[in-house]
Design an enzyme around this catalytic site. Structure first.
Site, short mmCIF file in Angstrom:
data_model
loop_
_atom_site.label_atom_id
_atom_site.label_comp_id
_atom_site.label_asym_id
_atom_site.label_seq_id
_atom_site.Cartn_x
_atom_site.Cartn_y
_atom_site.Cartn_z
N LYS A 96 21.45 -4.27 -26.10
CA LYS A 96 20.20 -4.54 -25.39
C LYS A 96 19.06 -4.14 -26.33
O LYS A 96 18.93 -2.97 -26.71
CB LYS A 96 20.13 -3.73 -24.10
CG LYS A 96 18.78 -3.81 -23.40
CD LYS A 96 18.72 -2.86 -22.20
CE LYS A 96 17.30 -2.74 -21.67
NZ LYS A 96 17.19 -1.76 -20.56
N GLY A 157 11.09 2.64 -14.79
CA GLY A 157 11.06 3.87 -14.02
C GLY A 157 9.99 3.95 -12.96
O GLY A 157 9.84 4.98 -12.31
N ALA A 183 14.46 -3.16 -15.05
CA ALA A 183 13.33 -2.22 -15.00
C ALA A 183 12.45 -2.44 -13.78
O ALA A 183 12.11 -3.57 -13.42
CB ALA A 183 12.46 -2.28 -16.26
N GLY A 184 12.07 -1.32 -13.14
CA GLY A 184 11.13 -1.34 -12.04
C GLY A 184 11.75 -1.48 -10.66
O GLY A 184 11.05 -1.34 -9.66
N ASN A 205 18.70 1.84 -13.33
CA ASN A 205 19.12 3.20 -13.63
C ASN A 205 18.44 4.20 -12.71
O ASN A 205 19.05 4.82 -11.84
CB ASN A 205 18.84 3.52 -15.09
CG ASN A 205 19.38 4.88 -15.54
OD1 ASN A 205 19.47 5.15 -16.73
ND2 ASN A 205 19.76 5.76 -14.64
N THR A 206 17.11 4.33 -12.87
CA THR A 206 16.37 5.37 -12.16
C THR A 206 16.47 5.23 -10.65
O THR A 206 16.50 6.24 -9.93
CB THR A 206 14.88 5.34 -12.59
OG1 THR A 206 14.81 5.34 -14.01
CG2 THR A 206 14.15 6.56 -12.05
#
Length: 255
Positions: A96, A157, A183-184, A205-206
């Site tokens: 990535k 995040g 993301a987001g 992830n987050t």
């Protein structure tokens, strides 16, 4: 099946491995998510030092495809160097490409991402670039020959969900490779929405690692992605300005 280059996956959830409260919770979350692709930042873990704590040691690596990312890079050259380190360690030839261009917003650098992707393709990597929701950049990356596009729903995040569904739908429409929203994403509804737009997968992830119960959230994300994909394939009903009766209006019993 989700197909990236010559690899096929049953799960459309790609899971990050950072910031979990503990290795044990991380391991449980990964298991319940049923994700088959796990991503991690090469620069933020010592993959060559045996004495350092390493989440890879907690997992049965025969069950997963590892997706190293180049987080921490600010130039194409740095990203390529990190990718080479990951490949030299024997982890995976899939990478990535993540090159941050703004330290405040953590948005990716489009110019350096394009350069790095071209360089890594020339070296035979399976390239998955992380980008903003830039429609033109996505098209140029597809023309280069990348193996998937990974546009962000919102800044990394932030948990703000999908801020620009129109641009994401344009990217999905024009892409000849899988589009993985990255993301987001903050909640299962965001993941489901991404899939309803026609995305091929979601990387997060987050949203899991910082949840009050990461293991429960990992399962919720798995189910949301499955539901969103089924909803997309089923084809939703039309959106109307006015109400329409849900029962027949003909042949009614007279009073």
């Amino acid at each position: 099946m989700l197909k990236i280059a010559d690899k096929e996956f049953s799960s459309r959830l790609l899971l990050g491995t950072g910031k979990y409260p503990s290795f044990d919770i991380q391991k449980q979350a990964v298991a319940v998510s049923e994700a088959e692709i796990l991503t991690f930042a090469v620069r933020r873990m010592d993959i060559f030092e045996a004495s350092q704590p390493n989440f890879l040691e907690q997992l049965d690596l025969t069950r997963y495809t590892l997706l190293p990312n180049t987080a921490g890079a600010s130039t194409a050259e740095e990203a390529v160097h990190i990718a080479r380190l990951a490949k030299a360690s024997g982890l995976c030839d899939m990478v990535k490409v993540e090159i941050i261009g703004c330290s405040r917003s953590l948005l990716p650098d489009p110019v350096e991402t394009l350069r790095a992707s071209e360089m890594l393709l020339e070296e035979g990597f399976i390239v998955l670039p992380y980008t903003s929701d830039d429609v033109v950049l996505a098209r140029k990356l597809c023309e280069l020959g990348v193996h998937a596009i990974m546009p962000g729903a919102a800044p990394i995040g932030s948990g703000r969900g999908i801020l620009n569904p129109l641009n994401l739908s344009f990217i999905i429409e024009q892409s000849n490779v899988p589009v993985i929203i990255d993301a987001g994403v903050g909640s299962p509804k965001d993941a489901a929405f991404a899939m309803e737009l026609g995305a091929d997968g979601v990387l997060l992830n987050t949203a899991v690692s910082e949840a009050a119960n990461p293991v429960m959230m990992a399962e919720a994300m798995k189910l949301a992605i499955e539901a969103g994909r089924l909803g997309y394939k089923a084809g939703r009903m039309p959106v109307r300005d006015y109400g329409v009766a849900s029962s027949p209006t003909e042949g009614l019993v007279t009073t």
